[in-house]
Design an enzyme around this catalytic site. Structure first.
Site, PDB file in Angstrom:
ATOM      1  N   TYR A 155      -8.452  13.572  -5.016  1.00 41.90           N
ATOM      2  CA  TYR A 155      -6.804  14.073  -4.478  1.00 41.90           C
ATOM      3  C   TYR A 155      -6.049  13.372  -5.759  1.00 41.90           C
ATOM      4  O   TYR A 155      -6.535  12.131  -6.225  1.00 41.90           O
ATOM      5  CB  TYR A 155      -6.130  13.643  -3.612  1.00 41.90           C
ATOM      6  CG  TYR A 155      -7.013  12.216  -2.803  1.00 41.90           C
ATOM      7  CD1 TYR A 155      -5.771  10.930  -3.235  1.00 41.90           C
ATOM      8  CD2 TYR A 155      -7.966  11.541  -2.101  1.00 41.90           C
ATOM      9  CE1 TYR A 155      -5.907   9.804  -2.422  1.00 41.90           C
ATOM     10  CE2 TYR A 155      -7.642  10.772  -1.326  1.00 41.90           C
ATOM     11  CZ  TYR A 155      -6.667   9.491  -1.388  1.00 41.90           C
ATOM     12  OH  TYR A 155      -7.038   8.648  -1.855  1.00 41.90           O
ATOM     13  N   GLY A 185      -6.607  -0.093  -3.917  1.00 44.32           N
ATOM     14  CA  GLY A 185      -7.266   1.212  -3.872  1.00 44.32           C
ATOM     15  C   GLY A 185      -7.468   2.575  -2.789  1.00 44.32           C
ATOM     16  O   GLY A 185      -6.076   2.050  -1.924  1.00 44.32           O
ATOM     17  N   LYS A 186      -8.266   3.646  -2.159  1.00 44.11           N
ATOM     18  CA  LYS A 186      -7.796   4.376  -0.871  1.00 44.11           C
ATOM     19  C   LYS A 186      -7.226   3.491   0.478  1.00 44.11           C
ATOM     20  O   LYS A 186      -6.936   4.347   1.254  1.00 44.11           O
ATOM     21  CB  LYS A 186      -8.986   5.261  -1.173  1.00 44.11           C
ATOM     22  CG  LYS A 186      -9.085   5.785  -2.374  1.00 44.11           C
ATOM     23  CD  LYS A 186      -9.889   7.433  -2.630  1.00 44.11           C
ATOM     24  CE  LYS A 186      -9.046   7.966  -3.826  1.00 44.11           C
ATOM     25  NZ  LYS A 186      -9.907   8.825  -3.956  1.00 44.11           N
ATOM     26  N   ARG A 187      -8.390   2.261   0.344  1.00 43.02           N
ATOM     27  CA  ARG A 187      -8.078   1.432   1.568  1.00 43.02           C
ATOM     28  C   ARG A 187      -6.652   1.006   1.747  1.00 43.02           C
ATOM     29  O   ARG A 187      -6.496   1.129   3.110  1.00 43.02           O
ATOM     30  CB  ARG A 187      -9.460   0.459   1.568  1.00 43.02           C
ATOM     31  CG  ARG A 187     -10.415   1.006   2.792  1.00 43.02           C
ATOM     32  CD  ARG A 187     -11.234   0.289   2.874  1.00 43.02           C
ATOM     33  NE  ARG A 187     -12.372  -0.083   1.766  1.00 43.02           N
ATOM     34  CZ  ARG A 187     -12.978  -0.763   0.841  1.00 43.02           C
ATOM     35  NH1 ARG A 187     -13.226  -2.360   1.211  1.00 43.02           N
ATOM     36  NH2 ARG A 187     -13.845  -0.885   0.678  1.00 43.02           N
TER      37      ARG A 187
END
Ligand code: GLU
Length: 475
Positions: free
Chosen positions: A14, A246-248
């Site tokens: 994504y 980051g994604k986290r």
């Protein structure tokens, strides 16, 4: 010179805010200068390829209105715009390098190269492939990786319009892979060929590429290509400001923000503000203002902090700026189920009441469902309210009874109700923060709502009285 910029995403998943900002800045520059914005899909990494990711890129750019002059769906005279369809072009350039003695087949197995790497580590030296360059490499038959031959490692100096004058020496130059054993080019090779073939004048991308630029410069030189302007954008940092987002840390898909009811205007405004400002205190920028005011030279060098609260704030500001008609169209999907029985006129009236309070379109049910259906009394909300929990249940009930009696005879216009409530403040000797919050809970059982008199006028006498009574009965 016509400015040509590009966005070159890899379809590997994504699009988060960092990816989309890397599209916005070059897009702004192209639009401002009357240039072209190219969309190129860098799909040569088969291992990281994610089905559907290209569609997501197109959808995200469409949503934000970042239109492209050339690329998927549009075509253009420098196509194809998918790298996997450009193999012949890379091959042509690779052969040029081979002919000049500037590229060679890598004869080693992956294990052997790993062995060199470990050797270097044991000696506490940085690994450089060129220290192991084979003396007489085999002819390249396409089954081995093809590497660049850095004949004359040297220092490069270049000017990044964002990061300033930069320089790096031969220690970072190496014989990197141009074409992999699977026949596909590496990013390092393909993007340089493509940017040149597509006439790109300004390459604008994330800071993660900055350390590779000397290598790119060595390749430009080998190819005898004049490098375009090379600009790197500062990192977007996690909310704590300490590491890259980051994604986290909540770097979710930008399309998820759309689902949450973030307006594209707010998202553009938010993305632009991560690393750029116009030097004034202005915070709200429309798309046209961004196009007019954006300057690559004003992009900051230090990391830009990702602050989702700011996005919500900006979104609230943008929601307020919309005309009621426009907002009414945009919230269509967000009404609570129960609102569908109501007619257009009453839905519009309710929307105008809450417009100033909405931070996202998805909050609409929370702010309006009590207009369409009877809420269930939940005294726990009162007991956990900082002000209201100071009063006893008896006091709560007494106040509500007094309100019930006073409101009964009020006219149900906003002004009349305001006057009634003011009198009630006096007669009970309470603070508005207590009395009005209490009535508000009894009428809505929602964490927030529009002004009390407006809410009451919209609900009408019958519902106001019955809800207060119901609250008393449930106490
Ligand atoms: N395909 C690269 C990426 O998605 C593009 C980097 C660039 O803009 O050159 O990160």
């Amino acid at each position: 010179m016509t400015i040509r910029t590009r966005f070159a995403p890899s379809p590997t998943g994504y699009m988060h805010v960092g990816n989309v900002r890397a599209a916005l800045f070059p897009w702004l520059l192209a639009r401002q200068q009357g240039g072209d914005f190219i969309l190129r899909i860098e799909d040569t990494d088969q291992a990281r390829y994610v089905e559907g990711a290209t569609d997501l890129v197109l959808e995200t750019l469409d949503w934000l209105g970042l239109d492209w002059n050339e690329g998927p769906q549009k075509g253009g005279k420098y196509g194809p715009y998918f790298q996997t369809e450009r193999r012949d072009i890379y091959k042509k350039w690779a052969e040029k390098l081979i002919d000049k003695g500037l590229a060679y087949a890598d004869p080693y197995t992956a294990e052997q190269v790993q062995g060199f790497r470990e050797e270097a580590r044991a000696l506490k030296k940085p690994f450089l492939y060129r220290n192991h360059r084979p003396e007489s490499p085999p002819a390249w038959d396409g089954s081995q990786p093809l590497r660049l031959k850095v004949v004359e490692p040297k220092r490069y100096t270049w000017n990044d319009p964002v990061m300033g004058e930069l320089s790096a020496g031969e220690e970072v130059l190496d014989d990197f892979i141009l074409i992999k054993a699977d026949g596909l080019p590496t990013y390092n090779f393909a993007h340089i060929v493509d940017d040149f073939e597509m006439g790109v004048t300004h390459v604008i991308r994330g800071l993660e590429y900055i350390s590779s630029i000397p290598r790119y410069l060595s390749l430009y030189e080998a190819l005898e290509i004049e490098p375009p302007v090379l600009a790197c954008l500062p990192h977007i940092m996690a909310p704590d400001g300490k590491k890259k987002l980051g994604k986290r840390d909540g770097a979710k898909s930008v399309t998820d923000y759309r689902t949450d009811g973030i307006l594209p205007e707010a998202m553009l405004n938010f993305l632009a503000s991560m690393g750029w400002n116009d030097g004034t205190e202005q915070e709200i920028f429309s798309r046209d203002e961004l196009i007019e005011k954006f300057r690559l030279e004003r992009v900051q060098r230090s990391g830009a902090r990702f602050d989702e609260q700011r996005l919500l704030w900006l979104n609230g500001q943008w929601i307020r700026k919309l005309s009621l008609d426009d907002l009414y169209t945009r919230v269509e999907k967000y009404w609570p189920e129960t609102a569908h029985a109501a007619n257009d006129a009453s839905r519009r009236a309710i929307l105008s009441l809450v417009q100033d309070r909405l931070k996202t379109l998805a909050e609409l049910p929370l702010l309006t469902s009590y207009f369409f259906s009877e809420p269930t009394p939940d005294w726990a909300m009162i007991d956990s309210n900082k002000q209201l929990k100071k009063l006893s249940r008896n006091e709560h009930v007494e106040l509500l009874s007094a309100a019930h009696a006073a409101i009964q005879h009020s006219e149900f216009s906003t002004e009349a109700l305001q006057a009634t409530l003011n009198q009630l403040l006096e007669s009970t000797g309470q603070k508005p923060g207590i009395l009005f919050s209490l009535i508000r809970f009894a009428l809505t059982w929602a964490p927030f709502s529009p002004g009390l008199p407006e809410t009451m006028a919209t609900l009408g006498r019958e519902r106001v009285l019955s809800r207060i009574q119901l609250a008393i009965d449930a106490a």
